[in-house]
Write a protein that holds these residues in place. Sequence first.
Motif, PDB file in Angstrom:
ATOM      1  N   HIS A  18     -15.618   6.299  -5.065  1.00 56.92           N
ATOM      2  CA  HIS A  18     -15.445   6.345  -3.507  1.00 56.92           C
ATOM      3  C   HIS A  18     -14.383   7.867  -3.256  1.00 56.92           C
ATOM      4  CE1 HIS A  18     -15.114   1.332  -3.778  1.00 56.92           C
ATOM      5  NE2 HIS A  18     -16.126   1.893  -3.351  1.00 56.92           N
ATOM      6  N   PHE A  19     -14.762   8.914  -3.624  1.00 54.81           N
ATOM      7  CA  PHE A  19     -14.107   9.937  -3.095  1.00 54.81           C
ATOM      8  C   PHE A  19     -15.234  10.930  -2.917  1.00 54.81           C
ATOM      9  CE2 PHE A  19     -13.316  10.458  -7.734  1.00 54.81           C
ATOM     10  CZ  PHE A  19     -13.551  11.499  -7.923  1.00 54.81           C
ATOM     11  N   GLY A  20     -15.657  12.195  -2.927  1.00 52.37           N
ATOM     12  CA  GLY A  20     -16.025  13.559  -3.081  1.00 52.37           C
ATOM     13  C   GLY A  20     -14.891  14.488  -2.643  1.00 52.37           C
ATOM     14  N   PHE A  21     -15.962  15.362  -1.940  1.00 51.30           N
ATOM     15  CA  PHE A  21     -15.713  16.968  -1.453  1.00 51.30           C
ATOM     16  C   PHE A  21     -16.644  17.414  -0.570  1.00 51.30           C
ATOM     17  CE2 PHE A  21     -14.513  16.743  -6.190  1.00 51.30           C
ATOM     18  CZ  PHE A  21     -13.037  16.833  -6.199  1.00 51.30           C
ATOM     19  N   ILE A  22     -15.938  17.652   0.703  1.00 48.85           N
ATOM     20  CA  ILE A  22     -16.351  18.185   1.933  1.00 48.85           C
ATOM     21  C   ILE A  22     -16.101  19.916   1.405  1.00 48.85           C
ATOM     22  CG2 ILE A  22     -15.902  18.684   4.328  1.00 48.85           C
ATOM     23  CD1 ILE A  22     -14.851  15.966   3.967  1.00 48.85           C
ATOM     24  N   GLY A  23     -17.790  20.281   1.556  1.00 46.99           N
ATOM     25  CA  GLY A  23     -18.104  22.232   1.754  1.00 46.99           C
ATOM     26  C   GLY A  23     -17.682  22.398   2.963  1.00 46.99           C
ATOM     27  N   PHE A  32     -11.592  14.483  -0.093  1.00 48.91           N
ATOM     28  CA  PHE A  32     -11.697  13.410   0.848  1.00 48.91           C
ATOM     29  C   PHE A  32     -12.104  11.715   0.242  1.00 48.91           C
ATOM     30  CE2 PHE A  32     -15.835  13.523   0.790  1.00 48.91           C
ATOM     31  CZ  PHE A  32     -17.102  11.753   0.540  1.00 48.91           C
ATOM     32  N   HIS A  33     -11.459  10.592   0.385  1.00 50.84           N
ATOM     33  CA  HIS A  33     -11.502   9.364  -0.576  1.00 50.84           C
ATOM     34  C   HIS A  33     -11.676   8.506   0.949  1.00 50.84           C
ATOM     35  CE1 HIS A  33     -10.435   5.344  -2.038  1.00 50.84           C
ATOM     36  NE2 HIS A  33     -10.591   5.972  -2.995  1.00 50.84           N
ATOM     37  N   LEU A  34     -13.001   7.490  -0.009  1.00 45.68           N
ATOM     38  CA  LEU A  34     -13.819   6.733   1.571  1.00 45.68           C
ATOM     39  C   LEU A  34     -13.148   5.868   1.948  1.00 45.68           C
ATOM     40  CD1 LEU A  34     -16.962   6.042   1.787  1.00 45.68           C
ATOM     41  CD2 LEU A  34     -16.197   3.923   0.584  1.00 45.68           C
ATOM     42  N   SER A  35     -11.490   5.513   1.380  1.00 46.07           N
ATOM     43  CA  SER A  35     -10.531   4.771   2.347  1.00 46.07           C
ATOM     44  C   SER A  35     -10.187   5.751   3.904  1.00 46.07           C
ATOM     45  CB  SER A  35      -9.239   4.592   1.396  1.00 46.07           C
ATOM     46  OG  SER A  35      -8.553   5.534   1.567  1.00 46.07           O
ATOM     47  N   ASP A  36     -10.594   7.311   3.654  1.00 47.35           N
ATOM     48  CA  ASP A  36     -10.675   7.675   5.000  1.00 47.35           C
ATOM     49  C   ASP A  36     -11.581   8.260   6.144  1.00 47.35           C
ATOM     50  OD1 ASP A  36      -7.813   9.100   4.702  1.00 47.35           O
ATOM     51  OD2 ASP A  36      -8.186   9.975   2.855  1.00 47.35           O
ATOM     52  N   VAL A  37     -12.669   7.085   6.127  1.00 48.62           N
ATOM     53  CA  VAL A  37     -13.968   7.835   6.575  1.00 48.62           C
ATOM     54  C   VAL A  37     -13.502   6.758   7.607  1.00 48.62           C
ATOM     55  CG1 VAL A  37     -16.127   7.798   6.729  1.00 48.62           C
ATOM     56  CG2 VAL A  37     -15.152   8.751   4.773  1.00 48.62           C
ATOM     57  N   PRO A  61      -4.160  19.460   0.062  1.00 51.92           N
ATOM     58  CA  PRO A  61      -4.528  19.301   0.877  1.00 51.92           C
ATOM     59  C   PRO A  61      -5.879  18.600   0.826  1.00 51.92           C
ATOM     60  CG  PRO A  61      -5.863  21.769   0.055  1.00 51.92           C
ATOM     61  CD  PRO A  61      -3.908  21.114  -0.917  1.00 51.92           C
ATOM     62  N   ARG A  62      -6.219  17.952   1.651  1.00 49.64           N
ATOM     63  CA  ARG A  62      -7.003  16.619   1.893  1.00 49.64           C
ATOM     64  C   ARG A  62      -7.458  16.480   2.824  1.00 49.64           C
ATOM     65  NH1 ARG A  62      -5.712  10.971  -0.949  1.00 49.64           N
ATOM     66  NH2 ARG A  62      -7.244   9.874   1.063  1.00 49.64           N
ATOM     67  N   ALA A  63      -8.735  16.086   3.067  1.00 48.94           N
ATOM     68  CA  ALA A  63      -9.256  15.470   4.099  1.00 48.94           C
ATOM     69  C   ALA A  63      -9.089  13.891   4.573  1.00 48.94           C
ATOM     70  CB  ALA A  63     -10.864  15.569   3.945  1.00 48.94           C
ATOM     71  N   SER A  64      -8.319  13.958   5.734  1.00 46.21           N
ATOM     72  CA  SER A  64      -8.554  12.794   7.103  1.00 46.21           C
ATOM     73  C   SER A  64      -9.556  12.537   8.769  1.00 46.21           C
ATOM     74  CB  SER A  64      -6.941  12.550   6.336  1.00 46.21           C
ATOM     75  OG  SER A  64      -5.881  12.610   8.200  1.00 46.21           O
ATOM     76  N   GLY A  65      -9.284  10.668   7.963  1.00 49.91           N
ATOM     77  CA  GLY A  65      -9.721  10.920   9.420  1.00 49.91           C
ATOM     78  C   GLY A  65     -11.341  11.754   9.773  1.00 49.91           C
ATOM     79  N   VAL A  66     -11.755  11.279   8.368  1.00 50.65           N
ATOM     80  CA  VAL A  66     -13.386  12.060   8.179  1.00 50.65           C
ATOM     81  C   VAL A  66     -13.999  11.017   9.415  1.00 50.65           C
ATOM     82  CG1 VAL A  66     -15.210  12.508   6.770  1.00 50.65           C
ATOM     83  CG2 VAL A  66     -12.979  11.937   5.557  1.00 50.65           C
ATOM     84  N   GLU A  67     -15.093  11.690   9.904  1.00 53.92           N
ATOM     85  CA  GLU A  67     -15.835  10.944  11.215  1.00 53.92           C
ATOM     86  C   GLU A  67     -17.457  11.764  10.869  1.00 53.92           C
ATOM     87  OE1 GLU A  67     -15.812   9.550  15.528  1.00 53.92           O
ATOM     88  OE2 GLU A  67     -13.997  11.666  15.165  1.00 53.92           O
ATOM     89  N   VAL A  68     -18.702  11.040  10.749  1.00 53.32           N
ATOM     90  CA  VAL A  68     -19.668  10.834  10.480  1.00 53.32           C
ATOM     91  C   VAL A  68     -19.961  11.958  11.572  1.00 53.32           C
ATOM     92  CG1 VAL A  68     -21.905  10.595  10.006  1.00 53.32           C
ATOM     93  CG2 VAL A  68     -19.937  10.147   8.949  1.00 53.32           C
TER      94      VAL A  68
END
Length: 69
Positions: A18-23, A32-37, A61-68
Motif C-alpha cells: 500500500h505504498f509507492g513513490f512519485i517521480g 506516498f501511502h495509499l491512505s493519502d490517495v 518529505p512525503r506526498a499527501s492529498g494525492v489525486e489521480v
Amino acid sequence: SMQEREVGVIKRFYSIRHFGFIGRAGKQDLFFHLSDVRGGAEIREGGRVEFSITADQAGRPRASGVEVL
C-alpha cells in the motif's frame, strides 16, 4: 494558505504494501501511502498525479492529498 500542489508520475507502487513513490522532474522521488490517495482512485505505475508535500514523523518529505489526474 493554500499549499502549493505539484504534479508527478507514479514511478513505483507496491500494491500489497500500500505504498509507492512519485517521480518528479529534476527532484527526488517522493514517498506516498495509499491512505493519502483521494477518493480511492486506482493507482497505476506511469499514471499522473497531483499532490501536496508534507513531512512524516521523522521530518522526511512525503506526498499527501494525492489525486489521480
